[in-house]
Design a protein around this motif. Structure first.
Motif, PDB file in Angstrom:
ATOM      1  N   GLU A 180       0.750  -1.245   0.034  1.00  0.00           N
ATOM      2  CA  GLU A 180      -0.137  -0.103  -0.093  1.00  0.00           C
ATOM      3  C   GLU A 180       0.894   1.187   0.107  1.00  0.00           C
ATOM      4  N   LEU A 181       2.188   1.246   0.637  1.00  0.00           N
ATOM      5  CA  LEU A 181       3.047   2.337   0.881  1.00  0.00           C
ATOM      6  C   LEU A 181       3.883   2.615  -0.293  1.00  0.00           C
ATOM      7  N   ALA A 203       8.179   8.522   5.098  1.00  0.00           N
ATOM      8  CA  ALA A 203       7.012   8.784   4.273  1.00  0.00           C
ATOM      9  C   ALA A 203       5.836   9.386   5.031  1.00  0.00           C
ATOM     10  N   ALA A 204       5.547   8.693   6.231  1.00  0.00           N
ATOM     11  CA  ALA A 204       4.589   9.484   6.955  1.00  0.00           C
ATOM     12  C   ALA A 204       4.580  11.002   7.197  1.00  0.00           C
ATOM     13  N   GLY A 205       6.090  11.061   7.478  1.00  0.00           N
ATOM     14  CA  GLY A 205       6.335  12.738   7.870  1.00  0.00           C
ATOM     15  C   GLY A 205       6.047  13.539   6.710  1.00  0.00           C
ATOM     16  N   THR A 210      -5.912   0.694   7.532  1.00  0.00           N
ATOM     17  CA  THR A 210      -4.565   0.525   7.359  1.00  0.00           C
ATOM     18  C   THR A 210      -4.479   0.319   5.722  1.00  0.00           C
ATOM     19  N   PHE A 211      -5.142  -0.480   5.253  1.00  0.00           N
ATOM     20  CA  PHE A 211      -5.032  -0.937   4.140  1.00  0.00           C
ATOM     21  C   PHE A 211      -5.790  -0.405   2.893  1.00  0.00           C
ATOM     22  N   GLU A 212      -6.893   0.568   3.259  1.00  0.00           N
ATOM     23  CA  GLU A 212      -7.709   1.108   2.401  1.00  0.00           C
ATOM     24  C   GLU A 212      -7.753   2.501   2.322  1.00  0.00           C
ATOM     25  N   SER A 213      -6.854   3.263   3.472  1.00  0.00           N
ATOM     26  CA  SER A 213      -6.950   4.616   3.256  1.00  0.00           C
ATOM     27  C   SER A 213      -5.961   5.474   2.376  1.00  0.00           C
ATOM     28  N   ILE A 270      -1.062   4.046   7.684  1.00  0.00           N
ATOM     29  CA  ILE A 270      -0.280   2.736   7.234  1.00  0.00           C
ATOM     30  C   ILE A 270       0.628   2.595   8.407  1.00  0.00           C
ATOM     31  N   ILE A 271       1.241   3.490   8.937  1.00  0.00           N
ATOM     32  CA  ILE A 271       2.212   3.420  10.325  1.00  0.00           C
ATOM     33  C   ILE A 271       1.626   3.388  11.309  1.00  0.00           C
TER      34      ILE A 271
END
Length: 396
Positions: free
Chosen positions: A135-136, A154-156, A255-258, A264-265
């Motif tokens: 997903e990422l 990546a989240a940052g 987590t897997f659909e957003s 994800i993290i």
């Protein structure tokens, strides 16, 4: 029917760079476990169950570890939940006591780690975070960097793109946590750095420099959990700290659909666990003075401010700018130095957090002491995934 649950003893080793000390995991467990029992003032014979956490080890390493404390035939449960392993052991020990199954349980965690970035142990089977990475990868480019800083970096980046958060705000979290650890004799690092030092350190995955990343570490932590009846019978009220709320949450569909690196993290898991723990405790973020949260990377600390309700969505950077995450501000977050500077032996981290908050609520944290600390919050997360949030109070 449930019973009130209390931490009555805590202990930990100093966290060390892997290979810097001649010891093995039984030595670590003996040190942290003995300290916790001595802190509680009870012998190992009174422990009715033990939950022992580690990520890297053989299948019954938990038994081998606690046999250093005594061989009494009690149930010993081996626990592995990635970086939230220590808090998972705590969760299970508390659950056993709260349900009335036992009156006294031990939660212990340790890790003996390899040097360098985390990697997979087995290459002949599917990796547990493969679905997360699928997903990422379409969202943020991966250039072969270590997977953990890539994911949290990546989240940052997403937070910066959505909300205007700056690299300096993330860097200031690393600066804060290294500064806090100067006063922690258990910390792997006890060096203060300037903000320029933090920013100039080697880039691992933009915006994360090396001094904003938790290291690999060796070490152990332990906690003795007891019922109200046990505290009464053994006259332990002078050291008891109550666990008033606790929740564990694993990945949700989001987590897997957003299509969101932040989700994800684990931000969704953390937020849900926090809401449930607050509800059980009858508290909110406003009622807490001191927090130990899972700052595996500075980006995750800032994102977690929002998940825990310390800041509104997108406003974690404002909390940093206001200084509301350190001494003199609204909360003191990671007075221990956090994972970034205290260290991160995976199985021990959650129990080291428990130890720090127990000392804080007892008023025994020495130079790290947070003024008027009466309620505390602990957050520990492991990708793959599980988030554990625990709330503590001085007992009535």
């Amino acid at each position: 029917m449930t019973t009130r649950t209390f931490v009555v003893g805590v202990g930990m080793t100093k966290f060390e760079k892997p290979g810097s000390r001649e010891w093995d995991y039984p030595d670590m467990a003996r040190e942290s476990g003995t300290k916790a029992l001595q802190d509680a003032g009870i012998p190992y014979d009174l422990i009715e169950q033990a939950y022992v956490g580690y990520v890297y080890g053989e299948s019954t390493s938990g038994q081998r570890a606690v046999y250093e404390l005594g061989i009494t035939g009690i149930p010993v449960v081996n626990v592995n939940n990635n970086c939230s392993t220590g808090s998972t052991a705590l969760f299970l020990a508390r659950q056993a006591v709260r349900s009335g199954t036992v009156d006294c349980a031990l939660a212990l965690g340790f890790e003996k780690m390899q040097k360098g970035s985390l990697g997979s142990t087995y290459e002949d089977r599917e990796q547990p975070m493969l679905n997360h990475l699928k997903e990422l990868f379409p969202l943020y480019e991966w250039g072969g960097e270590p997977i953990a800083p890539y994911m949290f970096g990546a989240a940052g980046r997403e937070h910066m793109e959505k909300y205007g958060t700056t690299a300096d705000q993330f860097a200031r979290i690393g600066w804060k946590n290294h500064r806090h650890s100067v006063n922690n004799p258990y910390a792997q690092f006890q060096d203060a750095y300037s903000l320029d030092d933090i920013k100039a350190a080697r880039m691992v995955y933009d915006p994360l420099t090396k001094l904003q990343c938790s290291p690999t570490s060796d070490g152990s932590g332990a906690a003795v959990i007891a019922s109200e009846r046990f505290v009464d019978e053994h006259d332990l009220w002078d050291r008891a700290v109550e666990i008033v709320g606790q929740s564990m949450v694993t990945d949700t569909r989001a987590t897997f659909e957003s299509k969101s690196a932040i989700t994800i993290i684990g931000a969704e898991m953390s937020a849900l666990a926090a809401r449930r723990a607050y509800d059980e405790a009858g508290l909110s973020a406003a009622d807490v003075q001191v927090i130990e949260l899972h700052d595996c990377f500075s980006t995750n600390e800032l994102i977690t401010y929002e998940a825990l309700g310390l800041a509104a969505e997108g406003e974690g950077g404002k909390l940093v700018d206001a200084g509301d995450n350190t001494y003199g501000g609204r909360w003191v977050v990671n007075p221990s130095g956090g994972l970034i500077s205290k260290g991160h032996p995976l199985g021990a981290t959650g129990l080291a957090q428990c130890a720090e908050l127990t000392w804080q609520l007892r008023g025994k944290a020495d130079a790290r002491q947070v003024e008027n600390a009466k309620a505390a919050l602990q957050h520990n997360i492991g990708l793959g995934g599980a988030a554990v949030v625990t709330l503590y109070k001085q007992p009535n």
